[in-house]
Design a protein around this motif. Sequence first.
Motif, PDB file in Angstrom:
ATOM      1  N   VAL A  66       0.819  -1.216   0.000  1.00  0.00           N
ATOM      2  CA  VAL A  66       0.000   0.000   0.000  1.00  0.00           C
ATOM      3  C   VAL A  66       0.857   1.272   0.000  1.00  0.00           C
ATOM      4  O   VAL A  66       0.613   2.176  -0.811  1.00  0.00           O
ATOM      5  N   PRO A  67       1.879   1.391   0.875  1.00  0.00           N
ATOM      6  CA  PRO A  67       2.715   2.603   0.809  1.00  0.00           C
ATOM      7  C   PRO A  67       3.426   2.765  -0.539  1.00  0.00           C
ATOM      8  O   PRO A  67       3.586   3.891  -1.022  1.00  0.00           O
ATOM      9  N   LEU A  68       3.844   1.640  -1.146  1.00  0.00           N
ATOM     10  CA  LEU A  68       4.538   1.732  -2.426  1.00  0.00           C
ATOM     11  C   LEU A  68       3.595   2.194  -3.533  1.00  0.00           C
ATOM     12  O   LEU A  68       3.969   3.017  -4.384  1.00  0.00           O
ATOM     13  N   VAL A  69       2.374   1.664  -3.540  1.00  0.00           N
ATOM     14  CA  VAL A  69       1.393   2.094  -4.542  1.00  0.00           C
ATOM     15  C   VAL A  69       1.090   3.584  -4.382  1.00  0.00           C
ATOM     16  O   VAL A  69       1.055   4.339  -5.354  1.00  0.00           O
ATOM     17  N   VAL A  70       0.873   3.996  -3.142  1.00  0.00           N
ATOM     18  CA  VAL A  70       0.607   5.414  -2.880  1.00  0.00           C
ATOM     19  C   VAL A  70       1.800   6.269  -3.317  1.00  0.00           C
ATOM     20  O   VAL A  70       1.633   7.333  -3.930  1.00  0.00           O
ATOM     21  N   ALA A  71       3.006   5.802  -3.015  1.00  0.00           N
ATOM     22  CA  ALA A  71       4.212   6.576  -3.329  1.00  0.00           C
ATOM     23  C   ALA A  71       4.369   6.823  -4.819  1.00  0.00           C
ATOM     24  O   ALA A  71       4.748   7.922  -5.246  1.00  0.00           O
ATOM     25  N   PHE A  72       4.080   5.812  -5.641  1.00  0.00           N
ATOM     26  CA  PHE A  72       4.339   5.926  -7.071  1.00  0.00           C
ATOM     27  C   PHE A  72       3.147   6.422  -7.876  1.00  0.00           C
ATOM     28  O   PHE A  72       3.308   6.734  -9.069  1.00  0.00           O
ATOM     29  N   THR A  73       1.963   6.503  -7.275  1.00  0.00           N
ATOM     30  CA  THR A  73       0.784   6.904  -8.042  1.00  0.00           C
ATOM     31  C   THR A  73       0.082   8.137  -7.470  1.00  0.00           C
ATOM     32  O   THR A  73      -0.168   9.100  -8.188  1.00  0.00           O
ATOM     33  N   LEU A  74      -0.250   8.123  -6.186  1.00  0.00           N
ATOM     34  CA  LEU A  74      -1.017   9.216  -5.596  1.00  0.00           C
ATOM     35  C   LEU A  74      -0.132  10.343  -5.055  1.00  0.00           C
ATOM     36  O   LEU A  74      -0.537  11.507  -5.052  1.00  0.00           O
ATOM     37  N   ARG A  75       1.044  10.012  -4.584  1.00  0.00           N
ATOM     38  CA  ARG A  75       1.895  11.008  -3.928  1.00  0.00           C
ATOM     39  C   ARG A  75       2.551  12.016  -4.867  1.00  0.00           C
ATOM     40  O   ARG A  75       2.607  13.208  -4.544  1.00  0.00           O
ATOM     41  N   ASN A  89       8.262  13.684  -4.997  1.00  0.00           N
ATOM     42  CA  ASN A  89       8.484  12.417  -5.681  1.00  0.00           C
ATOM     43  C   ASN A  89       8.120  11.251  -4.760  1.00  0.00           C
ATOM     44  O   ASN A  89       7.778  11.457  -3.595  1.00  0.00           O
ATOM     45  N   PRO A  90       8.176  10.012  -5.257  1.00  0.00           N
ATOM     46  CA  PRO A  90       7.754   8.878  -4.424  1.00  0.00           C
ATOM     47  C   PRO A  90       8.391   8.823  -3.043  1.00  0.00           C
ATOM     48  O   PRO A  90       7.700   8.557  -2.058  1.00  0.00           O
ATOM     49  N   ARG A 190      14.156  16.249   1.560  1.00  0.00           N
ATOM     50  CA  ARG A 190      13.692  15.499   2.734  1.00  0.00           C
ATOM     51  C   ARG A 190      13.154  14.151   2.289  1.00  0.00           C
ATOM     52  O   ARG A 190      12.370  14.069   1.347  1.00  0.00           O
ATOM     53  N   TRP A 191      13.604  13.097   2.955  1.00  0.00           N
ATOM     54  CA  TRP A 191      13.101  11.764   2.659  1.00  0.00           C
ATOM     55  C   TRP A 191      11.698  11.606   3.211  1.00  0.00           C
ATOM     56  O   TRP A 191      11.373  12.119   4.280  1.00  0.00           O
ATOM     57  N   ALA A 192      10.869  10.881   2.492  1.00  0.00           N
ATOM     58  CA  ALA A 192       9.479  10.652   2.902  1.00  0.00           C
ATOM     59  C   ALA A 192       9.435   9.428   3.820  1.00  0.00           C
ATOM     60  O   ALA A 192       9.073   8.320   3.401  1.00  0.00           O
ATOM     61  N   TYR A 193       9.797   9.639   5.079  1.00  0.00           N
ATOM     62  CA  TYR A 193       9.829   8.526   6.021  1.00  0.00           C
ATOM     63  C   TYR A 193       8.445   7.954   6.275  1.00  0.00           C
ATOM     64  O   TYR A 193       8.309   6.783   6.672  1.00  0.00           O
ATOM     65  N   GLU A 194       7.397   8.751   6.048  1.00  0.00           N
ATOM     66  CA  GLU A 194       6.038   8.249   6.226  1.00  0.00           C
ATOM     67  C   GLU A 194       5.693   7.190   5.184  1.00  0.00           C
ATOM     68  O   GLU A 194       4.746   6.419   5.355  1.00  0.00           O
ATOM     69  N   VAL A 195       6.463   7.144   4.096  1.00  0.00           N
ATOM     70  CA  VAL A 195       6.292   6.110   3.072  1.00  0.00           C
ATOM     71  C   VAL A 195       7.323   5.001   3.262  1.00  0.00           C
ATOM     72  O   VAL A 195       6.987   3.808   3.230  1.00  0.00           O
TER      73      VAL A 195
END
Length: 213
Positions: A66-75, A89-90, A190-195
Amino acid sequence: MTTPDHQSPASDTSRPESPDRIYRSPAGIAGGVLLLAIAGWLGIDALIAGHGRTPWLALASLILLVPLVVAFTLRPAVYANEDRLRVRNPFRLIVLPWATVASLRSGYSNEVVDASGTKYQLWAVPVSLRGRKRVARRQARGAAVDSSGRTSAVATESPRAQGDQIMDDLRQLVDTRAAAETSQGEVTVRWAYEVVGPAVAGAVLLVILLLMG
């Protein structure tokens, strides 16, 4: 599509920041929603009806996917105003004041290059070769003239593919705003640690479950 964003710039808190132009990929968002729906349907079914380790494997897979899908599509999104370019970015958030932008490049992907030569891909503004070919066909038809000598109405259609037009808009902002006082500063990443955090946790849990046999 653009909508306003009203965060105040750190360089001048007394001056209200101009609204952001927000660029996202409608196709990416649609694909992400579809993938999340499929993953949710299969994952919840496995959690409820599964036996043995199946529910745990399904849970670990959901935490990973789920986090990967969100990262590459919705984020992914690109935010641009008169002071800076913000690239989501993702896995990273990059903020580039216009003064730090050396160039914006379009090839097989759209990229922004900062003054140090570091390149950042604009995930939210994909290159569409099909769109470019479609525009080229429109231009070819628009070049034809009717018997009265007037240019065909097709020539009035947009002369640029959507992604290329967005890059043109961003280049115009660089040209007009790079010298402005409020456009100075440094590039921040900044890295997206939430993802990254949930995805890593899901991967670790999945590996442990698979090793346990």
